[in-house]
Design a protein around this motif. Sequence first.
Motif, PDB file in Angstrom:
ATOM      1  N   ALA A   4     -19.871   5.191   6.096  1.00  0.00           N
ATOM      2  CA  ALA A   4     -19.483   4.102   6.995  1.00  0.00           C
ATOM      3  C   ALA A   4     -20.721   3.411   7.574  1.00  0.00           C
ATOM      4  CB  ALA A   4     -18.592   4.632   8.115  1.00  0.00           C
ATOM      5  N   LEU A   8     -22.169  -0.400   6.802  1.00  0.00           N
ATOM      6  CA  LEU A   8     -22.414  -1.360   7.884  1.00  0.00           C
ATOM      7  C   LEU A   8     -23.821  -1.953   7.762  1.00  0.00           C
ATOM      8  CD1 LEU A   8     -21.382  -2.663  10.523  1.00  0.00           C
ATOM      9  CD2 LEU A   8     -22.393  -0.772  11.762  1.00  0.00           C
TER      10      LEU A   8
ATOM     11  N   LEU B  64     -10.783  -1.033   5.396  1.00  0.00           N
ATOM     12  CA  LEU B  64     -10.912  -1.167   6.854  1.00  0.00           C
ATOM     13  C   LEU B  64      -9.563  -1.502   7.492  1.00  0.00           C
ATOM     14  CD1 LEU B  64     -12.662  -1.333   9.394  1.00  0.00           C
ATOM     15  CD2 LEU B  64     -13.170  -3.705   8.819  1.00  0.00           C
ATOM     16  N   THR B  68      -7.388   1.276   9.633  1.00  0.00           N
ATOM     17  CA  THR B  68      -7.096   0.983  11.041  1.00  0.00           C
ATOM     18  C   THR B  68      -5.589   1.045  11.310  1.00  0.00           C
ATOM     19  OG1 THR B  68      -8.998  -0.496  10.994  1.00  0.00           O
ATOM     20  CG2 THR B  68      -7.546  -0.662  12.900  1.00  0.00           C
ATOM     21  N   SER B  83     -13.291   6.010   1.885  1.00  0.00           N
ATOM     22  CA  SER B  83     -12.946   5.535   3.232  1.00  0.00           C
ATOM     23  C   SER B  83     -11.943   6.435   3.945  1.00  0.00           C
ATOM     24  CB  SER B  83     -12.351   4.123   3.153  1.00  0.00           C
ATOM     25  OG  SER B  83     -13.343   3.180   2.917  1.00  0.00           O
ATOM     26  N   TYR B  86     -13.877   7.915   7.617  1.00  0.00           N
ATOM     27  CA  TYR B  86     -14.227   6.700   8.355  1.00  0.00           C
ATOM     28  C   TYR B  86     -14.208   5.532   7.391  1.00  0.00           C
ATOM     29  CZ  TYR B  86     -15.851   9.743  12.099  1.00  0.00           C
ATOM     30  OH  TYR B  86     -15.923  10.688  13.090  1.00  0.00           O
ATOM     31  N   LEU B  89     -17.614  -0.317   6.371  1.00  0.00           N
ATOM     32  CA  LEU B  89     -17.716  -1.447   7.309  1.00  0.00           C
ATOM     33  C   LEU B  89     -18.522  -2.620   6.739  1.00  0.00           C
ATOM     34  CD1 LEU B  89     -18.325   0.751  10.463  1.00  0.00           C
ATOM     35  CD2 LEU B  89     -16.233  -0.465   9.887  1.00  0.00           C
ATOM     36  N   VAL B  92     -17.561  -6.110   8.063  1.00  0.00           N
ATOM     37  CA  VAL B  92     -18.021  -6.334   9.438  1.00  0.00           C
ATOM     38  C   VAL B  92     -19.518  -6.623   9.437  1.00  0.00           C
ATOM     39  CG1 VAL B  92     -18.231  -5.304  11.730  1.00  0.00           C
ATOM     40  CG2 VAL B  92     -16.234  -4.801  10.325  1.00  0.00           C
TER      41      VAL B  92
END
Lengths: 139, 175
Positions: A4, A8, B64, B68, B83, B86, B89, B92
């Motif tokens: 994750a 990002l 994502l 969620t 995924s 977590y 991302l 984002v």
Amino acid sequence: MTAAVTSLLVGLVLGYLGQRSRMCFVGGIRDFLLVRDTALLKGLVAFGVTAWVAFPLAAAAAGTPLERTGQADAVTVLLTVAGGFGVGYVSTLANGCPLRQHVLAAQGVKSSLTYLAGFFAGAVVFHLWVAPALFRVLP
Amino acid sequence: MTSYVVSGFSRTSGNQERTRPTAHVTAVHMGVAAGVLAVAAGAFFGVRPPEAYGVCMACHGRDLVNWTINAVVATHLTVAPASLVYPLLTTVGVFVGALAAARRHGEFRWVTPDHPVKTFLYGLLVMNFALVAGGCAIRLALRTAAGEPLGAAGFGAMAAGIVLGTGWLRWRATR
């Protein structure tokens, strides 16, 4: 957690570079066809060649070879081709690949913001309705 | 002096005053960086399975959103194995990174070049097509580079789609 955070950070770098370079993974072919502009096409080729070289190197360094996928059945091939065609066609009409749309939305392009709204809504629509419908129709 | 506009997003070439503000980063730089990062994320940082999953705007966005929703209302919408714990991302990150770049270089401005409802539908369609194909434009290229025949088929079909889409744009513009 590692994945994750990595994704990002990778996203941050690509978003920044994508905004500066105006990179689009669909626009390269479009620009070449329309006005013989090869700027974005070179980016697409650079991406492909870099990944092609890096995959075996990274696999050797990490000691985890890429898993070879088995022979795909005809339905999977058909779906992939149909889906790929749709991605190319609609992205051209929408004026950019999904990455470009994220970048444009972050620059204040409101129609790209609504594109993203549709994009993320599309994930839910796909898993609630489209995928079950495809499973029912296809052998 | 050529200048052309593709549905609201204008790029000009030849007119130095209006073009390429500070284009120090070229598409080639971006392509190389994306290639290295996508492969490294998969090989060293656990962005797998599936294979060649390092960067994908559609699949990671799907992960994502579904992750969620699953977390909030306890549904079981599909997410990729990478995924499960977590969500990835990438989407984002790209948004925030591009926002930072646009702000830093004074390129942020509100514009509405296209009809919002039309682009909403485009987004919905592209996500669905991408999930059927198993990747957005980036991941189809990545799968091709990883030597996956199925990915190459999808990438070829995508190129055909772009050719047809461009033909349609040209036909509509010259009609």
